[in-house]
Design an enzyme around this catalytic site. Structure first.
Site, short mmCIF file in Angstrom:
data_model
loop_
_atom_site.label_atom_id
_atom_site.label_comp_id
_atom_site.label_asym_id
_atom_site.label_seq_id
_atom_site.Cartn_x
_atom_site.Cartn_y
_atom_site.Cartn_z
CG HIS A 63 -85.97 -7.80 -90.86
ND1 HIS A 63 -86.63 -7.38 -89.72
CD2 HIS A 63 -85.95 -9.16 -90.79
CE1 HIS A 63 -86.98 -8.44 -89.01
NE2 HIS A 63 -86.60 -9.53 -89.64
CG ASP A 67 -91.50 -12.22 -88.50
OD1 ASP A 67 -90.79 -11.83 -89.46
OD2 ASP A 67 -91.02 -12.54 -87.39
CG HIS A 68 -90.45 -8.00 -88.68
ND1 HIS A 68 -90.13 -7.33 -87.52
CD2 HIS A 68 -90.07 -9.29 -88.49
CE1 HIS A 68 -89.57 -8.19 -86.66
NE2 HIS A 68 -89.52 -9.38 -87.23
CG HIS A 144 -82.17 -10.76 -88.51
ND1 HIS A 144 -82.24 -11.81 -87.62
CD2 HIS A 144 -83.39 -10.74 -89.15
CE1 HIS A 144 -83.42 -12.39 -87.73
NE2 HIS A 144 -84.14 -11.77 -88.65
CG ASP A 214 -86.29 -10.01 -85.98
OD1 ASP A 214 -87.03 -9.11 -85.58
OD2 ASP A 214 -86.74 -11.01 -86.55
CG HIS A 272 -89.23 -10.90 -82.56
ND1 HIS A 272 -88.40 -11.98 -82.73
CD2 HIS A 272 -89.66 -10.58 -83.80
CE1 HIS A 272 -88.33 -12.28 -84.03
NE2 HIS A 272 -89.09 -11.45 -84.69
ZN LIG Z 1 -88.94 -11.41 -86.79
ZN LIG Z 2 -86.27 -11.61 -88.97
#
Ligand SMILES: [Zn+2]
Ligand SMILES: [Zn+2]
Length: 307
Positions: A63, A67-68, A144, A214, A272
């Site tokens: 996604h 952070d990803h 998410h 997530d 995570h």
């Molecule tokens: Zn994340």
């Molecule tokens: Zn996320």
């Protein structure tokens, strides 16, 4: 046996802390690798763990939360240091094409290889999104705050090989050889059954890995990850913060372990972690209460699947 290996390059969420970088996993199957998420610092980790970047065939982004994702522009544009010419495929939710194009255009990046970006919409999942001669990759929906995809990687195993002397000994026809190679027994001209065990070398058993990050606790995931050898499931919080997890659409230790148990997976990796935790050992112990074969995923850790 050829390697089927998952290496954790980053295990924290939202920001790097306590020596833990942001989400990224590397799956290696034989001599090919596949990058899953690319948080900030992924390149640093690749250098640290001596990853052979040119072996990476495709990148799968779960996604578009930073952070990803924020390691991706640097990863893509620095390939010229490694003389990459082979095409690279990237899969992710809608918007990933714009993100990559803006970053590369604005920074005057020149890529010496072809980049193919595939946007996976809600209507595209669940489905097979990628395959090569080593693996096939299925995408499935996660719940998410923004559109998010889970991935399942299934190893492809070669067709059965006939033992060299079997064809002559049993006077096999071309059609009978085809049947045996496809895994079916055949009836010989004398009426006896020739089994694949008698005629063929042992078939390798396909291995599998699923990446779930997530997501809020969601039992609809179970059917997509059923009986995988290795499951990564996010655990942002230990279970006392289950209400925070629900509010922010994340999962806790016990929830991840429950999903692993319901899906009858062989082994669970967790990660995570929220930046609030300096000590992450309680994550593993809480998961083990529900799913004994649970393991902390920590930067640099390697999980090999051997069958
Ligand atoms: Zn994340
Ligand atoms: Zn996320």
């Amino acid at each position: 046996m050829t390697p089927f290996r998952v290496r954790i390059l980053g295990s924290n969420s939202s920001q790097a802390s306590f020596g833990r970088f942001l989400p990224s996993h590397l799956l290696t199957v034989d001599n090919k690798s596949y990058l899953i998420d690319c948080g900030e610092g992924t390149q640093f980790q690749m250098t640290k763990y001596k990853i052979k970047r040119n072996r990476i065939q495709a990148v799968f982004i779960s996604h578009l939360h930073g952070d990803h994702l924020f390691g991706l522009p640097g990863f893509l544009s620095s390939f010229h240091h490694f003389n990459r010419y082979e095409a690279l495929r990237i899969f992710g939710p809608p918007g990933i094409k714009q993100f990559i194009n803006v970053c590369l255009d604005a920074s005057f990046a020149h890529l010496g290889y072809s980049l193919y970006i595939h946007e996976i919409t809600e209507n595209d999942v669940p489905s097979l999104i990628f395959e090569d001669n080593k693996i096939e990759v299925f995408a499935f929906p996660l719940k998410h705050r923004v559109p998010t995809i889970g991935f399942r990687f299934n190893e492809k195993v070669p067709k059965l090989n006939i033992k060299p002397d079997a064809i002559e000994r049993y006077r096999l026809s071309v059609d009978q050889v085809k049947e045996l190679k496809s895994g079916r027994n055949v009836i010989l001209s004398d009426g006896n059954v020739l089994t694949i065990q008698e005629a063929c070398f042992e078939k390798a058993i396909a291995r599998s890995y699923a990446y779930v990050s997530d997501t809020v606790y969601d039992e609809s995931i179970v059917e997509h990850i059923k009986e995988v050898d290795l499951l990564f499931h996010e655990t942002t919080y230990i279970h006392d913060l289950v209400n925070d997890a629900r509010d922010r659409m994340h999962s806790t230790t016990k929830e991840a372990a429950e999903i692993a148990k319901k899906a009858k997976v062989k082994k669970l990796i967790i990660g995570h972690y929220s930046s609030r935790y300096a000590d992450i050992t309680p994550f593993e112990s809480e998961c083990k209460e529900i799913f004994p074969d649970s393991h902390m995923g920590v930067d640099g850790y390697v999980f090999d699947i051997i069958k």
